[in-house]
Design an enzyme around this catalytic site. Structure first.
Site, PDB file in Angstrom:
ATOM      1  N   ARG A  12      -3.551 -39.024  18.191  1.00  0.00           N
ATOM      2  CA  ARG A  12      -4.661 -38.066  18.248  1.00  0.00           C
ATOM      3  C   ARG A  12      -5.684 -38.396  17.156  1.00  0.00           C
ATOM      4  NH1 ARG A  12      -5.477 -31.641  17.934  1.00  0.00           N
ATOM      5  NH2 ARG A  12      -6.553 -31.400  19.896  1.00  0.00           N
ATOM      6  N   ASN A  35       0.126 -31.928  14.906  1.00  0.00           N
ATOM      7  CA  ASN A  35      -0.078 -32.615  16.187  1.00  0.00           C
ATOM      8  C   ASN A  35       0.330 -34.073  16.272  1.00  0.00           C
ATOM      9  OD1 ASN A  35      -1.277 -30.796  18.243  1.00  0.00           O
ATOM     10  ND2 ASN A  35      -2.644 -30.336  16.542  1.00  0.00           N
ATOM     11  N   CYS A  51       3.367 -23.946  15.254  1.00  0.00           N
ATOM     12  CA  CYS A  51       2.908 -24.688  16.430  1.00  0.00           C
ATOM     13  C   CYS A  51       3.001 -26.167  16.076  1.00  0.00           C
ATOM     14  CB  CYS A  51       1.461 -24.303  16.730  1.00  0.00           C
ATOM     15  SG  CYS A  51       0.714 -25.255  18.077  1.00  0.00           S
ATOM     16  N   ASP A  53       2.282 -26.400  24.979  1.00  0.00           N
ATOM     17  CA  ASP A  53       0.891 -26.497  25.415  1.00  0.00           C
ATOM     18  C   ASP A  53       0.783 -26.355  26.923  1.00  0.00           C
ATOM     19  OD1 ASP A  53      -0.458 -26.596  23.085  1.00  0.00           O
ATOM     20  OD2 ASP A  53      -0.660 -28.771  22.994  1.00  0.00           O
ATOM     21  N   LYS A 113      -2.405 -19.596  12.643  1.00  0.00           N
ATOM     22  CA  LYS A 113      -1.668 -20.498  13.535  1.00  0.00           C
ATOM     23  C   LYS A 113      -1.578 -21.838  12.824  1.00  0.00           C
ATOM     24  CE  LYS A 113      -2.066 -22.677  18.117  1.00  0.00           C
ATOM     25  NZ  LYS A 113      -2.915 -22.794  19.299  1.00  0.00           N
ATOM     26  N   TRP A 114      -0.371 -22.255  12.471  1.00  0.00           N
ATOM     27  CA  TRP A 114      -0.141 -23.503  11.712  1.00  0.00           C
ATOM     28  C   TRP A 114       0.290 -24.577  12.706  1.00  0.00           C
ATOM     29  CZ3 TRP A 114       2.240 -23.773   6.225  1.00  0.00           C
ATOM     30  CH2 TRP A 114       2.643 -25.074   5.920  1.00  0.00           C
ATOM     31  N   ASP A 115      -0.612 -25.493  12.964  1.00  0.00           N
ATOM     32  CA  ASP A 115      -0.377 -26.514  13.982  1.00  0.00           C
ATOM     33  C   ASP A 115       0.066 -27.832  13.323  1.00  0.00           C
ATOM     34  OD1 ASP A 115      -0.373 -27.776  16.430  1.00  0.00           O
ATOM     35  OD2 ASP A 115      -2.476 -27.397  16.888  1.00  0.00           O
ATOM     36  N   ASP A 123      -8.836 -24.666  16.686  1.00  0.00           N
ATOM     37  CA  ASP A 123      -9.356 -25.913  16.122  1.00  0.00           C
ATOM     38  C   ASP A 123     -10.883 -26.019  16.257  1.00  0.00           C
ATOM     39  OD1 ASP A 123      -9.498 -28.470  15.234  1.00  0.00           O
ATOM     40  OD2 ASP A 123      -8.127 -29.326  16.722  1.00  0.00           O
TER      41      ASP A 123
HETATM   42  C1  DGJ Z   1      -2.278 -28.223  19.847  1.00  0.00           C
HETATM   43  C2  DGJ Z   1      -1.920 -26.784  20.044  1.00  0.00           C
HETATM   44  O1  DGJ Z   1      -0.691 -26.668  20.663  1.00  0.00           O
HETATM   45  C3  DGJ Z   1      -3.033 -26.120  20.840  1.00  0.00           C
HETATM   46  O2  DGJ Z   1      -2.689 -24.795  21.119  1.00  0.00           O
HETATM   47  C4  DGJ Z   1      -4.302 -26.192  20.068  1.00  0.00           C
HETATM   48  O3  DGJ Z   1      -4.177 -25.443  18.886  1.00  0.00           O
HETATM   49  C5  DGJ Z   1      -4.643 -27.636  19.746  1.00  0.00           C
HETATM   50  N1  DGJ Z   1      -3.537 -28.318  19.147  1.00  0.00           N
HETATM   51  C6  DGJ Z   1      -5.840 -27.708  18.847  1.00  0.00           C
HETATM   52  O4  DGJ Z   1      -6.087 -28.960  18.390  1.00  0.00           O
END
Ligand code: DGJ
Length: 722
Positions: free
Chosen positions: A436, A473, A519, A541, A469-471, A360
């Site tokens: 967030r 949150n 992710c 995490d 890496k496709w996050d 990020d």
């Molecule tokens: C949550 C992910 O699990 C972390 O590894 C990292 O990529 C952060 N987000 C970045 O914002």
């Protein structure tokens, strides 16, 4: 194997070591008969057994008997008072349903679900079509079995075969009724940084409901339950697994009826759900993977691991060697520039790491989590020379380059939001809940998904990127799309996840050589649905080597080791402040797809040597992670040790990792039974200097090392030719 006994109208479905039996009874309903270890079909026993639970065809009060008939798909309002599998609301509001057998067919292969993850190949499929006696709904139940697996895949397709639209208020994927409820029900619960913690409780009377209503399968509850016969352990006893291949809001319920039978069913969460079906349209429910094991939980886990690797994950990626990555998140968070990254890359190259993943903060205005999501344009000011320079530096140093995205999200402080505030999920006039500091993009809208596809594609084409890496949150709130009419708002959660699948499908097809990692704030969407697109998922995490051992233990209940991304991070650990040896962090992380999540430039010379050795060693056992069987040997939730073995399919090699989690005095003679080996083969345990047969290593076991708390060991076991 699928057999149909025409005269008795009995279906027998068989996997490697289970049978599943149903029949069409005299009253015309599809009745569950048996699910368990293989049996010899007995027409007389089946009839005698099943007749007692079936409604009488000529009895005026027969529908009341539906309440005790083991049903393959429960109706509503026609005498069955248990929770239904589907609710069909007709034009005038009437919503009783009674599903009766209409036809069936048996075909080779597995049904491909358009736009949703599904079993990719193989098997044989029975499709039974039921007609609702009181509406125009037609339900096709699909059952896929495989000769080499103990997984049975089920789903339902609901069609409007009439002229008027109707509304579905519930549309579960499967329903199965076991004759008794003497089980413990195990679920994988959790929270952020503490996902998939196993918990088993007695079923009792009433309903146990395991669910997520968050728009994602969630950190809090995995879309999975297991039913454990009393006394079922890791190695012994009977259990059943129910795992939804789905990533959105889900529910799985286990309802013990008045006579003690157990209705287990699940699918898309019916809370807040509705779906309008016009004439001729069909609604396809996600697939559910049911597992049967007579060899305890461990055997069930190995069946699931094989199933996901062989039938669900992209075959080009399922067994592909995983790059050892270094990810800069915990090394820098948002605070990086090109020089810092180059220094990490230089160090990674010197240590033998394969891939640098830039996390990020590389795009838009993104120096913290207050802004920038949605602006997938590289921030050249922060990153002099842009991504091209980073990719080129990686290439020059012999590394490949990976990049982080969070495609489903938008910050209010972003150019995208300023131009398209309507792209976010939410309702005008209602202040959105932020999480967030971000909002969720309205992925029910094809134009939004197309926009994100174009942007992400443009970045991926802009330089040499081989890993994504496709996050994701945050979860959904204000379930409202500005683009859906009032009577379709109940479709949002499922349409959203269809949008996610659509984007994942397009991106993975457009960039077939890119390796995608899933992710969701760690493991907030660790499920079979995501595994269909992304062969591995960032497990949590929480990278602390003790907490992680527990999380990986729980995750291995129904997912393969190769699906778990596991990284070595710095100490004190950023999530728990715990201090653990580098060797322990390395050992625990080596039980999955391995990598580093720390500032490599801060390692001491001694640590550098250790990391080099860890990488060399991981490469020597990585085939066991990719293809091996997992045996959970010592449970960190109820003992002083964590221990897991990965054993090759041909039983010639094994890798055993253990961690002492809690020291107690005078435990000189504690032993560990090493399971999963061939009893007749002779083995050498390299680190112990021991030679013994598999029978002895399992029977006698080996002495557990007496280590300080959080000390770990790794043993390499190989067959010794006699
Ligand atoms: C949550 C992910 O699990 C972390 O590894 C990292 O990529 C952060 N987000 C970045 O914002």
């Amino acid at each position: 194997m699928i057999k149909y006994e025409r005269k008795a109208r009995v279906f027998i479905l068989g996997g490697k070591s289970f049978d599943y039996v149903m029949r069409v009874n005299a009253a015309g309903y599809l009745q569950f008969v048996y699910y368990g270890a293989k049996i010899d079909y007995s027409p007389s026993l089946t009839a005698a057994y099943a007749d007692t639970l079936a409604p009488k065809p000529d009895d005026f009060n027969m529908n009341m008997a539906l309440d005790c008939m083991p049903s393959e798909y429960g109706g509503f309002g026609r005498g069955d008072f248990r929770a239904p599998s589907a609710v069909v609301v007709q034009k005038d509001g009437f919503c009783a349903s009674e599903f009766a057998y209409a036809s069936h067919e048996i075909k080779d292969g597995a049904p491909a679900l358009d736009g949703m993850p599904h079993v990719r190949r193989g098997g044989k499929t029975l499709s039974v079509t039921l007609k609702d006696k009181t509406s125009d709904a037609e339900i096709t139940l699909n059952y896929t079995v495989f000769d080499d697996s103990d997984i049975l895949v089920k789903n339902a397709v609901i069609k409007n075969a009439g002229a008027d639209a109707f509304e579905l208020r519930k549309a579960f994927s499967f329903c199965t009724e076991l004759p008794d409820s003497a089980f413990d029900i195990m679920r994988l619960h959790g929270r952020w940084a503490n996902e998939r913690i196993p918990e088993a409780t007695p079923i009792g009377h009433g309903t146990v409901r395991v669910e997520s209503a968050r728009g994602a399968s969630s950190h809090q509850m995995n879309p999975f339950v297991a039913l454990l016969r009393k006394g079922c352990s890791e190695e012994l006893g009977e259990c059943y697994g129910f795992n939804l291949i789905y990533s959105g809001s889900f529910a799985i319920t286990a309802e013990a009826g008045q006579y003690g039978a157990l209705r287990v069913q699940g699918g898309i969460n019916d809370f807040g759900f509705s779906w309008r079906l016009r004439a001729g349209e069909s609604f396809v429910t996600p697939q559910a993977a049911l597992a049967y094991s007579a060899g305890g939980l461990g055997q069930m886990s190995r069946e699931y691991a094989d199933f996901f690797r062989n039938y669900v994950i992209d075959p080009k990626k399922a067994f592909a060697p995983r790059p050892i990555v270094v990810n800069n998140w915990e090394a820098t968070y948002f605070d990086f520039d090109r020089d810092k990254l180059f220094a990490i890359i230089d160090e990674a190259a010197a240590l033998g790491i394969d891939t640098f993943v830039l996390d990020d903060g590389w795009f838009g205005k993104r120096d913290d989590d207050l802004s920038g999501l949605g602006d997938w344009f590289v921030n050249d000011k922060k990153l002099r020379g842009g991504l091209k320079a980073v990719a080129a530096h990686c290439a020059q140093k012999g590394l490949t380059f990976g990049l982080w995205f969070e495609p489903e999200m938008i910050s209010e402080d972003s150019d995208l939001f300023r131009a398209h505030p309507d792209y976010a999920i939410g309702k005008d006039g209602v202040t959105p809940c932020r999480s967030r500091n971000q909002l969720v993009l309205d992925f029910t809208r094809p134009d939004v998904v197309d926009y994100v596809f174009e942007r992400v594609s443009a970045v991926l084409r802009s330089c040499d990127i081989s890993y994504v890496k496709w996050d994701m949150n945050r979860n959904i709130t204000e379930f409202f799309s500005r683009a859906l009419p009032a009577d379709r708002q109940g479709e949002l959660a499922h349409r959203y996840i269809l949008g996610v699948y659509g984007l994942a499908e397009k991106l993975t097809a457009a960039f077939p050589d890119v390796f995608f990692e899933g992710c969701a704030g760690g493991g907030g969407r660790f499920d079979g649905g995501m595994l269909y697109y992304f062969p591995q998922i960032w497990t949590s995490d929480d990278t602390d080597a003790f907490e992680r051992a527990k999380i990986q233990w729980g995750t291995s209940t129904c997912y393969p080791a190769s699906a778990m991304s596991c990284h070595v991070s710095a100490c004190p650990n950023h999530q728990t402040q715990r201090i653990t040896p580098l060797s322990t962090r390395g050992a625990v992380a080596s039980l999955g797809a391995f990598g580093y999540e720390l500032d490599l430039t801060k390692l001491t010379d001694g640590e550098r040597d250790e990391v080099r050795a860890q990488i060399r060693d991981y490469k020597s056992i990585s085939e066991l992670v990719l293809r091996g069987d997992t045996y959970r040997l010592s449970n960190p939730f109820d003992g002083d040790y964590f221990c897991v073995a990965l054993v090759s399919k041909d039983k010639t090699a094994a890798y055993v990792v253990g961690e002492r989690v809690h020291g107690v005095p005078c435990d000189y003679n504690r032993t560990l039974k090493i399971r999963g080996l061939d009893p007749d083969k002779l083995y050498e345990v390299e680190e112990l200097g021991v030679t013994a047969s598999g029978r002895t290593l399992d029977g006698m076991g080996v002495l557990l090392p007496r280590l300080p708390d959080f000390g770990a060991w790794a043993w390499h076991i190989t067959e010794k030719k006699k």
